[in-house]
Design a protein around this motif. Sequence first.
Motif, PDB file in Angstrom:
ATOM      1  N   UNK A 199      30.495  84.307  12.663  1.00 25.34           N
ATOM      2  CA  UNK A 199      30.300  83.052  13.391  1.00 25.34           C
ATOM      3  C   UNK A 199      31.640  82.441  13.784  1.00 25.34           C
ATOM      4  N   UNK A 200      32.585  82.408  12.854  1.00 23.25           N
ATOM      5  CA  UNK A 200      33.890  81.803  13.123  1.00 23.25           C
ATOM      6  C   UNK A 200      34.658  82.568  14.201  1.00 23.25           C
ATOM      7  N   UNK A 201      34.431  83.879  14.299  1.00 28.19           N
ATOM      8  CA  UNK A 201      35.107  84.671  15.342  1.00 28.19           C
ATOM      9  C   UNK A 201      34.644  84.288  16.745  1.00 28.19           C
ATOM     10  N   UNK A 202      33.452  83.712  16.836  1.00 25.80           N
ATOM     11  CA  UNK A 202      32.944  83.307  18.145  1.00 25.80           C
ATOM     12  C   UNK A 202      33.647  82.054  18.669  1.00 25.80           C
ATOM     13  N   UNK A 203      34.101  81.194  17.756  1.00 24.75           N
ATOM     14  CA  UNK A 203      34.672  79.905  18.174  1.00 24.75           C
ATOM     15  C   UNK A 203      35.924  80.076  19.032  1.00 24.75           C
ATOM     16  N   UNK A 204      36.927  80.887  18.615  1.00 20.67           N
ATOM     17  CA  UNK A 204      38.067  81.079  19.520  1.00 20.67           C
ATOM     18  C   UNK A 204      37.669  81.737  20.836  1.00 20.67           C
ATOM     19  N   UNK A 205      36.629  82.575  20.828  1.00 20.20           N
ATOM     20  CA  UNK A 205      36.151  83.173  22.075  1.00 20.20           C
ATOM     21  C   UNK A 205      35.602  82.121  23.021  1.00 20.20           C
ATOM     22  N   UNK A 206      34.773  81.209  22.491  1.00 17.62           N
ATOM     23  CA  UNK A 206      34.231  80.117  23.304  1.00 17.62           C
ATOM     24  C   UNK A 206      35.362  79.243  23.836  1.00 17.62           C
ATOM     25  N   UNK A 207      36.358  78.963  22.997  1.00 16.35           N
ATOM     26  CA  UNK A 207      37.471  78.099  23.413  1.00 16.35           C
ATOM     27  C   UNK A 207      38.354  78.777  24.468  1.00 16.35           C
ATOM     28  N   UNK A 208      38.485  80.095  24.390  1.00 15.33           N
ATOM     29  CA  UNK A 208      39.237  80.812  25.425  1.00 15.33           C
ATOM     30  C   UNK A 208      38.495  80.741  26.767  1.00 15.33           C
ATOM     31  N   UNK A 209      37.167  80.802  26.727  1.00 18.48           N
ATOM     32  CA  UNK A 209      36.380  80.620  27.947  1.00 18.48           C
ATOM     33  C   UNK A 209      36.589  79.234  28.533  1.00 18.48           C
ATOM     34  N   UNK A 210      36.686  78.246  27.649  1.00 20.40           N
ATOM     35  CA  UNK A 210      36.961  76.869  28.081  1.00 20.40           C
ATOM     36  C   UNK A 210      38.332  76.769  28.740  1.00 20.40           C
ATOM     37  N   UNK A 211      39.337  77.394  28.124  1.00 24.52           N
ATOM     38  CA  UNK A 211      40.693  77.363  28.689  1.00 24.52           C
ATOM     39  C   UNK A 211      40.743  78.059  30.045  1.00 24.52           C
ATOM     40  N   UNK A 212      39.977  79.135  30.186  1.00 21.14           N
ATOM     41  CA  UNK A 212      39.928  79.850  31.457  1.00 21.14           C
ATOM     42  C   UNK A 212      39.408  78.929  32.564  1.00 21.14           C
ATOM     43  N   UNK A 213      38.310  78.232  32.281  1.00 24.50           N
ATOM     44  CA  UNK A 213      37.745  77.289  33.254  1.00 24.50           C
ATOM     45  C   UNK A 213      38.739  76.175  33.576  1.00 24.50           C
ATOM     46  N   UNK A 214      39.426  75.689  32.550  1.00 23.17           N
ATOM     47  CA  UNK A 214      40.377  74.588  32.741  1.00 23.17           C
ATOM     48  C   UNK A 214      41.563  75.018  33.597  1.00 23.17           C
ATOM     49  N   UNK A 215      42.041  76.239  33.378  1.00 22.61           N
ATOM     50  CA  UNK A 215      43.144  76.768  34.186  1.00 22.61           C
ATOM     51  C   UNK A 215      42.734  76.834  35.656  1.00 22.61           C
ATOM     52  N   UNK A 216      41.508  77.306  35.906  1.00 20.47           N
ATOM     53  CA  UNK A 216      41.023  77.403  37.283  1.00 20.47           C
ATOM     54  C   UNK A 216      40.881  76.019  37.906  1.00 20.47           C
ATOM     55  N   UNK A 217      40.289  75.082  37.164  1.00 26.35           N
ATOM     56  CA  UNK A 217      40.088  73.734  37.694  1.00 26.35           C
ATOM     57  C   UNK A 217      41.416  73.064  38.019  1.00 26.35           C
ATOM     58  N   UNK A 218      42.383  73.164  37.118  1.00 20.72           N
ATOM     59  CA  UNK A 218      43.688  72.553  37.367  1.00 20.72           C
ATOM     60  C   UNK A 218      44.413  73.250  38.507  1.00 20.72           C
ATOM     61  N   UNK A 219      44.141  74.548  38.696  1.00 21.32           N
ATOM     62  CA  UNK A 219      44.713  75.254  39.835  1.00 21.32           C
ATOM     63  C   UNK A 219      44.153  74.743  41.151  1.00 21.32           C
TER      64      UNK A 219
END
Length: 326
Positions: free
Chosen positions: A65-85
Motif C-alpha cells: 500500500x505504501x509503495x502506491x503513495x509515491x506513485x500517486x504523488x509522481x502522477x500528481x507532479x506530472x500533471x502539475x509540471x504540464x499545467x505550469x508549462x
Amino acid sequence: MSQQGPLPEASVPEPQTKRQKITDFARRALLVIVLAAAVYAVVTQWPEVKSTVYGMTWWQITASLLLLIPGVLLGMLMWRVVLLGILDSDHSAVKHRSVLNNIYLIGQLGKYVPGSVWAFVLQMELGRKHGLGRAQVFVASLISTGITVGASLVVGALALPALANQEPALQWLYILLPVVLLAMHPRIVTFLVNLVLKIFRRQPLTTPLRASTMILSFGLGVGMYAFFGLHLWLLSSQEAGLGLVNLFFLTGALALGMTTGVMAFLLPAGIGAREAIVGLALASMTTVGAATALALLSRLLFTVADLLCVGIAFLVVKIKRPEVEG
C-alpha cells in the motif's frame, strides 16, 4: 500633535450571484459524490478480497500500500509540471503549488464515478474556484493523460510480447505506441493545445510548450509506473515469488492494464479492463483463482492510496493556509 488620516475602510466581499451560488453548490455536490463513490468502491470490493488479505502478512499488505503513495504523488507532479508549462512560470498559481496538488488529487477521485470524464470536470471546477481557467486545467489533464498512456506503453514493452502471445487481441498496442510517442512532440502538443483552446474560445499559448516540460513529465510517468510495479510485485510475492524477471514483467503488465483501463472510459476507473490484463499476467505465475484475487486486492489498495493522498494533500493545504494568508 499630528493629525491621523481616516482609517481605511474594510473591504466587503461582493455578494455571490445566483449563477455563482448554483455553480458552488454543484461543485460541492460533485465532490461529495466522488468521495462517496471512492468509499463505496472500497466497501463493495472488501468481501471479494478479505480471504486473500487474511492469508497474507500485515507487513506485506502495508508495504504494498505504501509503495502506491509515491506513485500517486509522481502522477500528481506530472500533471502539475504540464499545467505550469501551459500557464508559464510567471503565473500566480506557481506560488501555491499545494493548492494545485489538491486540485489534481481530489479531481482524480472523479474516476470512481462511471464515465471517467468526471475526473476532468471536477479538476476544471476546482481549478476555476482557485482562479485558473477551465480550459487550461482541462488541457493539462488531457495532455497528462496522453503522457501517462505513452509512459505506460513504453514500460508495458516489458510484458507486451509475452501477454500478446497469450492474448493476440493485445497486439493493437504495438501500433498505438509509435502514434502516441509521435503525438508527444512539443510542436504537435502545442498545436493540439491551441486547437482545444480555440474550441473553448480562449487565447492560444503565448509560447510553445517546452521540450523540457514533456521530457520531465514523461520521466515522472515512468517513475510512477515503477512504484506501481513494485507494489504488485510485492503483493504477489507470496504466490509468484520474488525475482527481477517477475518484477519487470508485472510492472509492464500493470502499466498496460492501466492503459486499457483508460480506454474503457465508461467504467469507473477502468474496473474490469485493468484486472483482466493483470489477472492474465499473474495467471502465468500462479493459479487463476489466486491471480483474480490479487488483481482485485491491488485495485482495492489503489483506491485506499488515492483516499490517503487526498487526505494528506488536504492537511498540507490547511497547515500552509495561515502562512499564505500571513
